[in-house]
Design a protein around this motif. Structure first.
Motif, PDB file in Angstrom:
ATOM      1  N   LEU A 154      17.263 -29.297  49.622  1.00  0.00           N
ATOM      2  CA  LEU A 154      17.322 -28.870  48.237  1.00  0.00           C
ATOM      3  C   LEU A 154      17.541 -29.402  46.947  1.00  0.00           C
ATOM      4  N   GLY A 155      18.322 -30.259  47.367  1.00  0.00           N
ATOM      5  CA  GLY A 155      18.878 -31.318  46.218  1.00  0.00           C
ATOM      6  C   GLY A 155      17.714 -32.006  45.752  1.00  0.00           C
ATOM      7  N   GLN A 156      17.083 -32.729  46.921  1.00  0.00           N
ATOM      8  CA  GLN A 156      15.963 -33.538  46.526  1.00  0.00           C
ATOM      9  C   GLN A 156      14.899 -32.764  45.843  1.00  0.00           C
ATOM     10  N   LEU A 157      14.647 -31.695  46.151  1.00  0.00           N
ATOM     11  CA  LEU A 157      13.519 -30.965  45.898  1.00  0.00           C
ATOM     12  C   LEU A 157      13.680 -30.509  44.404  1.00  0.00           C
ATOM     13  N   LEU A 158      14.975 -30.252  44.059  1.00  0.00           N
ATOM     14  CA  LEU A 158      15.349 -29.810  42.582  1.00  0.00           C
ATOM     15  C   LEU A 158      15.202 -31.106  41.875  1.00  0.00           C
ATOM     16  N   ILE A 159      15.580 -32.109  42.303  1.00  0.00           N
ATOM     17  CA  ILE A 159      15.629 -33.507  41.421  1.00  0.00           C
ATOM     18  C   ILE A 159      14.258 -33.685  41.102  1.00  0.00           C
ATOM     19  N   PHE A 160      13.322 -33.478  42.344  1.00  0.00           N
ATOM     20  CA  PHE A 160      11.839 -33.770  42.043  1.00  0.00           C
ATOM     21  C   PHE A 160      11.202 -32.833  40.919  1.00  0.00           C
ATOM     22  N   LEU A 161      11.587 -31.435  41.236  1.00  0.00           N
ATOM     23  CA  LEU A 161      10.948 -30.359  40.589  1.00  0.00           C
ATOM     24  C   LEU A 161      11.529 -30.389  39.068  1.00  0.00           C
ATOM     25  N   THR A 162      12.569 -30.546  38.694  1.00  0.00           N
ATOM     26  CA  THR A 162      13.037 -30.734  37.360  1.00  0.00           C
ATOM     27  C   THR A 162      12.488 -32.073  36.394  1.00  0.00           C
ATOM     28  N   SER A 163      12.272 -32.946  37.144  1.00  0.00           N
ATOM     29  CA  SER A 163      11.607 -34.189  36.756  1.00  0.00           C
ATOM     30  C   SER A 163      10.061 -33.905  36.401  1.00  0.00           C
ATOM     31  N   GLU A 164       9.690 -33.331  37.335  1.00  0.00           N
ATOM     32  CA  GLU A 164       7.939 -33.032  37.381  1.00  0.00           C
ATOM     33  C   GLU A 164       7.624 -32.121  36.422  1.00  0.00           C
ATOM     34  N   HIS A 165       8.372 -31.197  36.280  1.00  0.00           N
ATOM     35  CA  HIS A 165       8.004 -30.026  35.051  1.00  0.00           C
ATOM     36  C   HIS A 165       8.851 -29.874  34.080  1.00  0.00           C
ATOM     37  N   GLY A 166       9.572 -30.934  33.775  1.00  0.00           N
ATOM     38  CA  GLY A 166      10.432 -30.897  32.502  1.00  0.00           C
ATOM     39  C   GLY A 166      11.334 -29.791  32.393  1.00  0.00           C
ATOM     40  N   ILE A 167      12.050 -29.314  33.606  1.00  0.00           N
ATOM     41  CA  ILE A 167      12.860 -28.103  33.511  1.00  0.00           C
ATOM     42  C   ILE A 167      14.329 -28.573  33.582  1.00  0.00           C
ATOM     43  N   ALA A 169      18.193 -28.645  33.986  1.00  0.00           N
ATOM     44  CA  ALA A 169      19.283 -28.320  35.157  1.00  0.00           C
ATOM     45  C   ALA A 169      19.544 -26.606  34.937  1.00  0.00           C
ATOM     46  N   ASP A 170      19.715 -26.569  33.721  1.00  0.00           N
ATOM     47  CA  ASP A 170      20.375 -25.262  33.325  1.00  0.00           C
ATOM     48  C   ASP A 170      19.367 -24.126  33.702  1.00  0.00           C
ATOM     49  N   ASN A 171      18.241 -24.558  33.988  1.00  0.00           N
ATOM     50  CA  ASN A 171      17.270 -23.420  34.095  1.00  0.00           C
ATOM     51  C   ASN A 171      17.099 -23.231  35.816  1.00  0.00           C
ATOM     52  N   ILE A 172      18.074 -23.901  36.563  1.00  0.00           N
ATOM     53  CA  ILE A 172      17.948 -23.489  37.889  1.00  0.00           C
ATOM     54  C   ILE A 172      18.777 -22.426  38.210  1.00  0.00           C
ATOM     55  N   GLY A 173      18.472 -21.346  38.947  1.00  0.00           N
ATOM     56  CA  GLY A 173      19.107 -20.264  38.947  1.00  0.00           C
ATOM     57  C   GLY A 173      19.066 -19.747  40.631  1.00  0.00           C
ATOM     58  N   TYR A 174      19.391 -18.358  40.840  1.00  0.00           N
ATOM     59  CA  TYR A 174      19.058 -17.847  42.036  1.00  0.00           C
ATOM     60  C   TYR A 174      18.717 -16.397  41.641  1.00  0.00           C
ATOM     61  N   HIS A 175      18.015 -15.791  42.825  1.00  0.00           N
ATOM     62  CA  HIS A 175      17.335 -14.189  42.600  1.00  0.00           C
ATOM     63  C   HIS A 175      18.459 -13.578  42.117  1.00  0.00           C
ATOM     64  N   LYS A 176      19.677 -13.458  42.432  1.00  0.00           N
ATOM     65  CA  LYS A 176      20.633 -12.229  42.186  1.00  0.00           C
ATOM     66  C   LYS A 176      20.940 -12.336  40.744  1.00  0.00           C
ATOM     67  N   GLY A 177      20.719 -13.619  40.074  1.00  0.00           N
ATOM     68  CA  GLY A 177      20.812 -13.538  38.587  1.00  0.00           C
ATOM     69  C   GLY A 177      19.827 -12.964  37.898  1.00  0.00           C
ATOM     70  N   PHE A 178      18.778 -12.543  38.544  1.00  0.00           N
ATOM     71  CA  PHE A 178      17.538 -11.758  37.714  1.00  0.00           C
ATOM     72  C   PHE A 178      17.435 -10.339  38.351  1.00  0.00           C
ATOM     73  N   ALA A 179      17.968  -9.923  39.280  1.00  0.00           N
ATOM     74  CA  ALA A 179      17.351  -8.537  39.996  1.00  0.00           C
ATOM     75  C   ALA A 179      18.592  -8.125  40.938  1.00  0.00           C
ATOM     76  N   ALA A 180      18.674  -6.828  41.046  1.00  0.00           N
ATOM     77  CA  ALA A 180      19.658  -6.147  42.074  1.00  0.00           C
ATOM     78  C   ALA A 180      19.330  -6.600  43.446  1.00  0.00           C
ATOM     79  N   THR A 181      20.115  -7.624  44.102  1.00  0.00           N
ATOM     80  CA  THR A 181      19.700  -8.112  45.397  1.00  0.00           C
ATOM     81  C   THR A 181      20.725  -8.979  45.639  1.00  0.00           C
ATOM     82  N   ALA A 182      21.145  -9.152  46.979  1.00  0.00           N
ATOM     83  CA  ALA A 182      22.236  -9.998  47.591  1.00  0.00           C
ATOM     84  C   ALA A 182      21.772 -11.445  47.570  1.00  0.00           C
ATOM     85  N   CYS A 183      20.182 -11.750  47.445  1.00  0.00           N
ATOM     86  CA  CYS A 183      19.682 -13.045  47.705  1.00  0.00           C
ATOM     87  C   CYS A 183      20.182 -14.039  46.702  1.00  0.00           C
TER      88      CYS A 183
END
Ligand SMILES: [Zn+2]
Length: 202
Positions: A154-167, A169-183
């Motif tokens: 997960l760490g390796q993928l996140l490092i790649f994706l943030t770099s590749e798409h200019g995202i 790190a503050d824009n890395i979140g999880y599902h529960k932050g956006f919707a009513a779910t335990a995910c």
């Protein structure tokens, strides 16, 4: 051939892009199992394009299976995704064009390509996934712990994706932050700060 990343078959355009992006640092290298590698079917419905601006983490909410090969898991997930299905909670899930997530990390930490990243994902919950790159980890992290290999991948993928798409790190979140779910489950949520520390340190 790029020494930093290898595809299981011929290196396709995506893998080449990954390879070039990752050439700078061994800590971010990983093998991506492409859609061709796992034998993906084409999308069955029209897809909407988007520009990824954030990364959102999920769990499969199903117990980890260490015996099954990731290619079979991806084909089963795609078949489920593209069907109209009655869910365990009694709700009916409409057929989606493709796997709802863009990347899948299995119980062993192997990383596979899901829906192509420039197409909007899907969700059963009440938020708009436009702009989100969905990353799903195999497991139910309300009951299980994410494995060391999974966290590393997960760490390796996140490092790649943030770099590749200019995202950022503050824009890395999880599902529960956006919707009513335990995910993605309490145990994965608890593990994220250390993983994000590593992403920010790159
Ligand atoms: Zn989720």
């Amino acid at each position: 051939m790029c020494p930093m990343l290898t595809s299981r078959r011929a290196i396709d355009a995506l893998a080449v892009a990954l390879c070039l992006s990752l050439f700078g640092g061994p800590s971010a290298s990983f093998e991506l199992i492409s859609r061709d590698d796992w034998g993906a079917n084409a999308a069955t419905l029209p897809l909407k394009q988007h520009t990824p601006v954030r990364i959102t983490i999920h769990h499969t909410a199903v117990g980890q299976n260490h015996a099954r090969d990731i290619t079979r898991k991806l084909r089963a997930l795609q078949s489920f995704s593209q069907s109209d299905e009655l869910l365990a909670n009694g709700h009916r899930k409409e057929a989606w064009a493709d796997i709802p997530y863009h990347f899948y990390i299995d119980a062993e930490g192997a990383i596979a390509e899901g829906r192509q990243v420039h197409f909007v994902g899907d969700t059963n919950t009440d938020y708009d996934p436009t702009g989100h790159i969905g990353v799903v980890l195999e497991g139910n992290f309300d009951h299980e712990q994410p494995g060391e290999e999974q966290k590393k991948s997960l760490g390796q993928l996140l490092i790649f994706l943030t770099s590749e798409h200019g995202i950022p790190a503050d824009n890395i979140g999880y599902h529960k932050g956006f919707a009513a779910t335990a995910c993605p489950g309490e145990n994965l949520i608890a593990a994220l700060p250390r993983i994000l520390e590593r992403v920010r340190g790159q």
